[in-house]
Design a protein around this motif. Structure first.
Motif, short mmCIF file in Angstrom:
data_model
loop_
_atom_site.label_atom_id
_atom_site.label_comp_id
_atom_site.label_asym_id
_atom_site.label_seq_id
_atom_site.Cartn_x
_atom_site.Cartn_y
_atom_site.Cartn_z
N ARG A 120 0.84 -1.20 0.00
CA ARG A 120 0.00 0.00 0.00
C ARG A 120 0.88 1.26 0.00
NH1 ARG A 120 -3.66 2.21 -2.17
NH2 ARG A 120 -4.50 4.01 -1.10
N LEU A 121 1.98 1.19 0.78
CA LEU A 121 2.86 2.36 0.89
C LEU A 121 3.53 2.70 -0.43
CD1 LEU A 121 4.51 1.88 4.40
CD2 LEU A 121 3.01 3.74 3.68
N LYS A 122 3.77 1.67 -1.23
CA LYS A 122 4.40 1.95 -2.53
C LYS A 122 3.53 2.91 -3.33
CE LYS A 122 7.38 -1.98 -3.16
NZ LYS A 122 7.26 -3.43 -3.29
N VAL A 123 2.22 2.81 -3.12
CA VAL A 123 1.30 3.69 -3.85
C VAL A 123 1.25 5.08 -3.21
CG1 VAL A 123 -1.10 3.96 -4.62
CG2 VAL A 123 -0.09 1.66 -4.42
N VAL A 124 1.15 5.12 -1.87
CA VAL A 124 0.89 6.42 -1.23
C VAL A 124 2.13 7.15 -0.70
CG1 VAL A 124 -1.48 5.82 -0.59
CG2 VAL A 124 0.37 5.32 1.00
N ALA A 125 3.24 6.42 -0.51
CA ALA A 125 4.41 7.04 0.11
C ALA A 125 4.95 8.27 -0.63
CB ALA A 125 5.52 6.01 0.30
N PRO A 126 4.88 8.32 -1.98
CA PRO A 126 5.40 9.53 -2.64
C PRO A 126 4.76 10.82 -2.12
CG PRO A 126 5.01 7.81 -4.26
CD PRO A 126 4.49 7.29 -2.95
N LYS A 127 3.57 10.70 -1.54
CA LYS A 127 2.93 11.91 -1.01
C LYS A 127 3.29 12.15 0.47
CE LYS A 127 -0.98 10.51 -3.35
NZ LYS A 127 -2.19 9.84 -3.01
N CYS A 168 6.14 12.23 4.01
CA CYS A 168 7.39 12.91 4.36
C CYS A 168 8.62 12.05 4.00
CB CYS A 168 7.40 13.25 5.85
SG CYS A 168 7.59 11.81 6.92
N ALA A 169 9.80 12.67 4.01
CA ALA A 169 11.02 11.99 3.58
C ALA A 169 11.30 10.75 4.45
CB ALA A 169 12.20 12.96 3.65
N ASP A 170 11.07 10.87 5.77
CA ASP A 170 11.31 9.74 6.66
C ASP A 170 10.44 8.55 6.27
OD1 ASP A 170 13.32 10.72 8.20
OD2 ASP A 170 12.02 11.50 9.80
N CYS A 171 9.15 8.84 6.01
CA CYS A 171 8.23 7.76 5.65
C CYS A 171 8.65 7.11 4.34
CB CYS A 171 6.79 8.29 5.53
SG CYS A 171 6.04 8.56 7.15
N ARG A 172 9.07 7.93 3.38
CA ARG A 172 9.48 7.38 2.08
C ARG A 172 10.66 6.43 2.27
NH1 ARG A 172 8.72 12.71 0.23
NH2 ARG A 172 10.94 13.05 -0.07
N ARG A 173 11.56 6.82 3.14
CA ARG A 173 12.72 5.96 3.41
C ARG A 173 12.29 4.66 4.11
NH1 ARG A 173 15.70 5.67 7.75
NH2 ARG A 173 14.75 7.49 8.69
N ARG A 174 11.27 4.80 4.99
CA ARG A 174 10.87 3.64 5.80
C ARG A 174 10.11 2.57 5.01
NH1 ARG A 174 9.09 7.86 10.30
NH2 ARG A 174 10.99 7.91 11.57
N VAL A 175 9.61 2.92 3.83
CA VAL A 175 8.88 1.93 3.02
C VAL A 175 9.75 0.69 2.86
CG1 VAL A 175 7.85 1.42 0.78
CG2 VAL A 175 7.61 3.71 1.78
N ASP A 176 11.04 0.90 2.63
CA ASP A 176 11.93 -0.25 2.48
C ASP A 176 12.53 -0.70 3.81
OD1 ASP A 176 11.67 -0.55 -0.30
OD2 ASP A 176 12.92 1.24 -0.58
N SER A 177 12.99 0.27 4.61
CA SER A 177 13.75 -0.11 5.80
C SER A 177 12.86 -0.64 6.93
CB SER A 177 14.57 1.07 6.30
OG SER A 177 13.71 2.13 6.66
N ASN A 178 11.73 0.02 7.20
CA ASN A 178 10.90 -0.39 8.33
C ASN A 178 9.50 0.21 8.21
OD1 ASN A 178 9.91 -1.19 10.78
ND2 ASN A 178 11.66 -0.48 11.99
N PRO A 179 8.67 -0.42 7.37
CA PRO A 179 7.35 0.16 7.07
C PRO A 179 6.48 0.38 8.31
CG PRO A 179 7.73 -1.84 5.79
CD PRO A 179 8.90 -1.69 6.68
N LEU A 180 6.68 -0.45 9.35
CA LEU A 180 5.86 -0.28 10.56
C LEU A 180 6.02 1.10 11.17
CD1 LEU A 180 6.16 -3.55 12.65
CD2 LEU A 180 4.11 -2.60 11.60
N ARG A 181 7.26 1.63 11.10
CA ARG A 181 7.55 2.94 11.66
C ARG A 181 6.71 4.05 11.04
NH1 ARG A 181 9.94 1.03 15.04
NH2 ARG A 181 8.09 1.82 16.03
N VAL A 182 6.25 3.81 9.81
CA VAL A 182 5.43 4.82 9.14
C VAL A 182 4.18 5.10 9.99
CG1 VAL A 182 4.00 5.28 7.10
CG2 VAL A 182 6.26 4.24 6.84
#
Ligand code: HAM
Length: 420
Positions: free
Chosen positions: A181-188, A190-204
């Protein structure tokens, strides 16, 4: 002028009295639940927190006070105490003790965060950990203990937020769904969240950036992805909380900032705190001991109360409630009076009364000071009292005063006459 370092504070009177009251009450309540105190070092090997709290967490990546010791060892001021308690548990083979191991602690923790109201770089926690059982009954008791400590020191109106973050079996499925789901919405986001899609999606889910919140609310919910065992466990925790009349709000997006959590997680928040509104955080950490090298499966659950925030809540909701009492302010109007009162002062202090004995002083000045210091009584001895072997006892609240003998004085103060 040399000041206390940024993010640290001096705890001064009268606030310090609230701090000690809270520590005393919390210890009593922990003992009532059969917890025993543990004290661990304020610094540990850095590896403990990297492994225990998690390499990807904000705490480990940005907030630790890490330094190299003279022998080259990397040490870190503890940012929290759960990892230390489990380290001690493994090191001292505490798993061999009979029954559930229940430990509590209090003391300073260190995180290099941006200081603001309720957030410090040296802050204090009161925490408890129950190690050795997966039973949801333990979760309920641990949560009850946290609520009882808050209630027991006088915090009213705290709200318990409850979630389950699943286990190693079901969480990967949830994380995969979240990542999709984040792959779709993450571009919108913050930078931290975009980084976390790969590293640690739960942190989002834990992101505090305002503009991300509407997106986060619509992300998949961990509660909908629990496996049958985790679902059953969580239902039991909720039922046991229900039995105890402990109400809570379900918060499927509560993931908490430390990586060791499994299944039950919770926070307790209070409206008096403002932006940093969590007064307590906790949860289950069934894999932590193994991650730190334990050969024995040692599931556990615990919480830490932020003592700074707890005291702040009390000071805002019950100002002056724990002002330290001064029972007797003595007013020796001459040197012989001082010498006589010094003996009485020691005896009253021995019997638990708080007594201030200044050197020889004038009546007016003595009474003014007694008033300013909030003394309950002023005990005055001048030439007349020396001559008649009496004392002039003044009730500072009513202004009434009476001349009493030594035994009369002890009677007024509800004390035994042990000195003559
Ligand atoms: P935590 O949520 O990181 O959890 O911290 C617990 C509480 O410590 C917070 O709810 C807050 O009240 C207080 N706190 C945290 N950081 C600060 C700060 N910079 N300034 C003031 N207060 C702060 C833990 O530490 C886990 N060890 C809790 C736990 C125990 N989980 C299982 N067992």
């Amino acid at each position: 002028m040399i000041r206390a370092p940024k993010g640290t504070r001096d705890i001064l009177p009268p606030s310090s009295a609230v701090w000690s009251f809270v520590e005393r009450r919390a210890s009593e309540i922990c003992r009532a639940y059969n917890y025993h105190e543990i004290r661990t070092p304020v610094f540990e090997e850095t590896l403990l927190f990297a492994r225990g709290v998690g390499e990807e967490t904000d705490i480990v990546t940005k907030e630790m006070y890490t330094f190299e010791d003279r022998d080259g060892a990397s040490l870190t001021l503890r940012p929290e105490c759960t990892a230390s308690v489990i380290r001690a548990y493994i090191e001292h083979r505490l798993d061999q003790q009979p029954g559930l191991l229940k430990l509590y602690y209090m003391g300073p923790m260190f995180r290099r965060e941006r200081p603001q109201k309720g957030r410090y770089r040296q802050f204090f926690q009161i925490g408890a950990e129950a190690i050795g059982s997966e039973s949801p009954a333990v979760d309920a008791e641990v949560i009850e203990l946290a609520m009882e400590i808050l209630g027991g020191v006088g915090v009213e109106g705290a709200t318990l937020l409850l979630n389950s973050v699943g286990c190693l079996n079901c969480r990967p499925r949830f994380v995969a769904a979240l990542r999709e789901r984040l792959k779709v919405v993450a571009p919108k986001m913050c930078a931290d969240c975009r980084r976390r899609v790969d590293s640690n999606p739960l942190r989002v889910l834990d992101c505090k950036v305002e503009s991300d919140q509407t997106i986060i609310e619509k992300l998949p919910s961990v509660l909908e992805h629990l496996c049958a065992d985790c679902r059953e466990h969580f239902d039991a925790v909720r039922a046991y909380l229900g039995d105890r009349g402990i109400s809570y709000e379900l918060r499927p997006r509560l993931v908490r900032g430390l990586d060791y959590y499994m299944r039950t997680t919770f926070e307790i928040v209070h409206g008096a705190l403002g932006a940093q509104n969590a007064v307590c955080g906790g949860g289950r950490y069934d894999g932590l001991a193994e991650a730190l090298g334990s050969k024995v499966h040692s599931p556990g659950i615990g919480f830490s109360i932020g003592q700074d925030r707890l005291v702040m809540t009390l000071e805002e909701t019950r100002p002056g409630a724990h002002a330290p009492a001064l029972d007797v302010f003595m007013v020796p109007m001459s040197e012989p009076a001082f010498r006589r009162l010094s003996v009485v002062a020691r005896d009253l202090r021995k019997q638990g009364r708080t007594v201030e004995l200044p050197p020889e002083t004038r009546l007016k000045r003595g009474l003014e000071l007694a008033n300013k210091l909030g003394a309950r009584y002023a005990l005055i001895v001048g030439d007349d009292e020396i001559a008649s072997e009496t004392y002039l006892l003044k009730d500072m609240a009513t202004g009434e005063q009476e001349t009493v003998s030594l035994s009369g004085l002890y009677e007024r103060l509800n004390l035994k006459l042990s000195y003559a």
